[in-house]
Scaffold this motif. Structure first.
Motif, short mmCIF file in Angstrom:
data_model
loop_
_atom_site.label_atom_id
_atom_site.label_comp_id
_atom_site.label_asym_id
_atom_site.label_seq_id
_atom_site.Cartn_x
_atom_site.Cartn_y
_atom_site.Cartn_z
N ALA A 153 10.89 8.20 -6.44
CA ALA A 153 10.00 7.03 -6.46
C ALA A 153 10.27 6.13 -5.27
CB ALA A 153 10.17 6.27 -7.76
N ILE A 154 11.54 5.92 -4.94
CA ILE A 154 11.90 5.06 -3.81
C ILE A 154 11.46 5.71 -2.50
CG2 ILE A 154 13.86 4.13 -2.51
CD1 ILE A 154 15.23 3.71 -5.28
N GLU A 155 11.68 7.01 -2.36
CA GLU A 155 11.26 7.69 -1.14
C GLU A 155 9.74 7.67 -0.98
OE1 GLU A 155 13.32 11.38 -1.73
OE2 GLU A 155 15.11 10.65 -0.67
N ALA A 156 8.99 7.82 -2.08
CA ALA A 156 7.53 7.75 -2.02
C ALA A 156 7.09 6.34 -1.60
CB ALA A 156 6.92 8.13 -3.37
N ALA A 157 7.74 5.34 -2.16
CA ALA A 157 7.42 3.95 -1.79
C ALA A 157 7.76 3.71 -0.32
CB ALA A 157 8.18 2.98 -2.69
N ALA A 158 8.84 4.31 0.17
CA ALA A 158 9.22 4.17 1.59
C ALA A 158 8.14 4.78 2.48
CB ALA A 158 10.57 4.83 1.85
N LYS A 159 7.56 5.91 2.05
CA LYS A 159 6.47 6.52 2.84
C LYS A 159 5.24 5.63 2.85
CE LYS A 159 8.01 11.24 2.29
NZ LYS A 159 7.84 12.51 1.62
N ILE A 160 4.94 5.02 1.71
CA ILE A 160 3.81 4.08 1.66
C ILE A 160 4.06 2.94 2.63
CG2 ILE A 160 2.72 2.30 0.23
CD1 ILE A 160 2.91 4.22 -2.09
N HIS A 161 5.28 2.42 2.61
CA HIS A 161 5.65 1.33 3.52
C HIS A 161 5.47 1.76 4.97
CE1 HIS A 161 7.91 -1.71 5.61
NE2 HIS A 161 8.76 -0.80 6.04
N GLU A 162 5.93 2.96 5.29
CA GLU A 162 5.84 3.47 6.67
C GLU A 162 4.37 3.60 7.09
OE1 GLU A 162 6.80 7.71 8.62
OE2 GLU A 162 8.49 6.80 7.55
N ARG A 163 3.52 4.15 6.22
CA ARG A 163 2.09 4.27 6.54
C ARG A 163 1.45 2.90 6.73
NH1 ARG A 163 1.79 8.78 2.66
NH2 ARG A 163 1.33 7.23 1.09
N SER A 164 1.83 1.96 5.88
CA SER A 164 1.30 0.60 5.98
C SER A 164 1.70 -0.04 7.31
CB SER A 164 1.79 -0.23 4.81
OG SER A 164 1.40 -1.57 4.95
N GLN A 165 2.97 0.16 7.70
CA GLN A 165 3.45 -0.39 8.98
C GLN A 165 2.66 0.22 10.14
OE1 GLN A 165 4.97 -3.04 7.79
NE2 GLN A 165 6.62 -2.82 9.24
N ARG A 166 2.45 1.55 10.10
CA ARG A 166 1.68 2.21 11.16
C ARG A 166 0.25 1.68 11.21
NH1 ARG A 166 2.02 7.92 9.77
NH2 ARG A 166 4.04 7.61 8.89
N ALA A 167 -0.38 1.52 10.05
CA ALA A 167 -1.75 1.01 10.00
C ALA A 167 -1.81 -0.41 10.56
CB ALA A 167 -2.27 1.04 8.56
N ASN A 168 -0.80 -1.22 10.25
CA ASN A 168 -0.77 -2.59 10.79
C ASN A 168 -0.63 -2.58 12.30
OD1 ASN A 168 -1.07 -3.71 8.27
ND2 ASN A 168 1.11 -4.10 7.96
N ARG A 169 0.22 -1.66 12.83
CA ARG A 169 0.38 -1.57 14.29
C ARG A 169 -0.92 -1.15 14.95
NH1 ARG A 169 5.53 0.45 12.85
NH2 ARG A 169 4.87 2.60 13.12
N VAL A 170 -1.61 -0.17 14.38
CA VAL A 170 -2.89 0.28 14.92
C VAL A 170 -3.90 -0.85 14.90
CG1 VAL A 170 -4.87 1.82 14.51
CG2 VAL A 170 -2.54 2.72 14.41
N GLN A 171 -3.97 -1.56 13.77
CA GLN A 171 -4.90 -2.68 13.65
C GLN A 171 -4.58 -3.76 14.68
OE1 GLN A 171 -4.85 -4.54 9.80
NE2 GLN A 171 -6.87 -5.43 10.07
N SER A 172 -3.31 -4.01 14.91
CA SER A 172 -2.89 -4.99 15.90
C SER A 172 -3.30 -4.55 17.31
CB SER A 172 -1.38 -5.19 15.81
OG SER A 172 -0.95 -6.12 16.77
N LEU A 173 -3.10 -3.27 17.62
CA LEU A 173 -3.49 -2.75 18.94
C LEU A 173 -5.00 -2.83 19.14
CD1 LEU A 173 -1.18 0.38 19.23
CD2 LEU A 173 -1.08 -1.70 20.62
N VAL A 174 -5.77 -2.48 18.11
CA VAL A 174 -7.23 -2.57 18.19
C VAL A 174 -7.65 -4.01 18.42
CG1 VAL A 174 -9.37 -2.32 16.86
CG2 VAL A 174 -7.67 -0.48 16.86
N SER A 175 -7.00 -4.92 17.71
CA SER A 175 -7.31 -6.34 17.87
C SER A 175 -7.00 -6.81 19.29
CB SER A 175 -6.51 -7.16 16.85
OG SER A 175 -6.75 -8.52 17.02
N GLU A 176 -5.86 -6.38 19.82
CA GLU A 176 -5.49 -6.74 21.19
C GLU A 176 -6.48 -6.17 22.19
OE1 GLU A 176 -1.44 -5.70 22.10
OE2 GLU A 176 -0.70 -6.68 20.29
N MET A 177 -6.90 -4.92 21.95
CA MET A 177 -7.87 -4.29 22.85
C MET A 177 -9.20 -5.02 22.80
SD MET A 177 -6.94 -0.28 22.17
CE MET A 177 -8.51 0.30 22.73
N THR A 178 -9.63 -5.38 21.61
CA THR A 178 -10.89 -6.10 21.44
C THR A 178 -10.81 -7.46 22.13
OG1 THR A 178 -11.24 -5.00 19.33
CG2 THR A 178 -12.53 -6.99 19.74
#
Length: 160
Positions: free
Chosen positions: A122-147
């Protein structure tokens, strides 16, 4: 040796023994940034002060129970932890409590006494969710910077 996992965990349980067991398990999984609370009030105080990547939460605690804390995390407009996975750990077998935790937004429910491998999964699955969320936030931030950069370039071109 176990690789370190860069996660900040809020561990809340009124049982010192359970906190020690969970803390040791997290350490074995490579998660070393663990903040412990012995009741819901302390957890709420910590949630206002700092950001966490995973929350392990008992339901039955003094001063503020886990469902109250979970409701604050997931449904309070001022909460900055809405997307953070919360794993509820409880000896409660009342399906209504489990259902309420899920309805409030708990990611998972682990019954005490827990098995190490089930909790680790359960903890490892939650860690993967956290990692995906962090990646999505970084992508969103980059898109925002590009825009923003694109809009600035268009403004400069328009001004010439």
């Amino acid at each position: 040796t176990q690789a370190r996992i860069a996660m900040k965990v809020l561990l809340t349980d009124d049982s010192r023994t359970i906190r020690i067991l969970l803390h040791n398990l997290l350490d074995q999984l490579g998660i070393t940034d663990v903040h412990e609370c012995q009741n819901g009030r302390e957890a709420l105080e910590q949630l206002v002060k700092q950001h966490f990547d995973l929350i392990l939460l008992d339901i039955h605690m003094p001063e503020a129970d886990g469902l109250t804390v979970l409701e604050f995390i997931k449904q309070n407009p001022e909460s900055t932890h809405k997307e953070i996975p919360v794993v509820v750990i409880s000896s409660d077998t009342d399906y209504r409590q489990i259902e309420k935790a899920r309805d409030l937004g708990a990611y998972g429910y682990i019954k005490k006494p827990f098995r190490r491998d089930g909790l680790a999964a359960a903890i490892e699955a939650a860690a993967k969710i956290h990692e995906r969320s962090q990646r999505a936030n970084r992508v969103q931030s980059l898109v925002s910077e590009m825009t923003t950069g694109e809009e600035s370039a268009q403004t400069i071109i328009a001004a010439q």
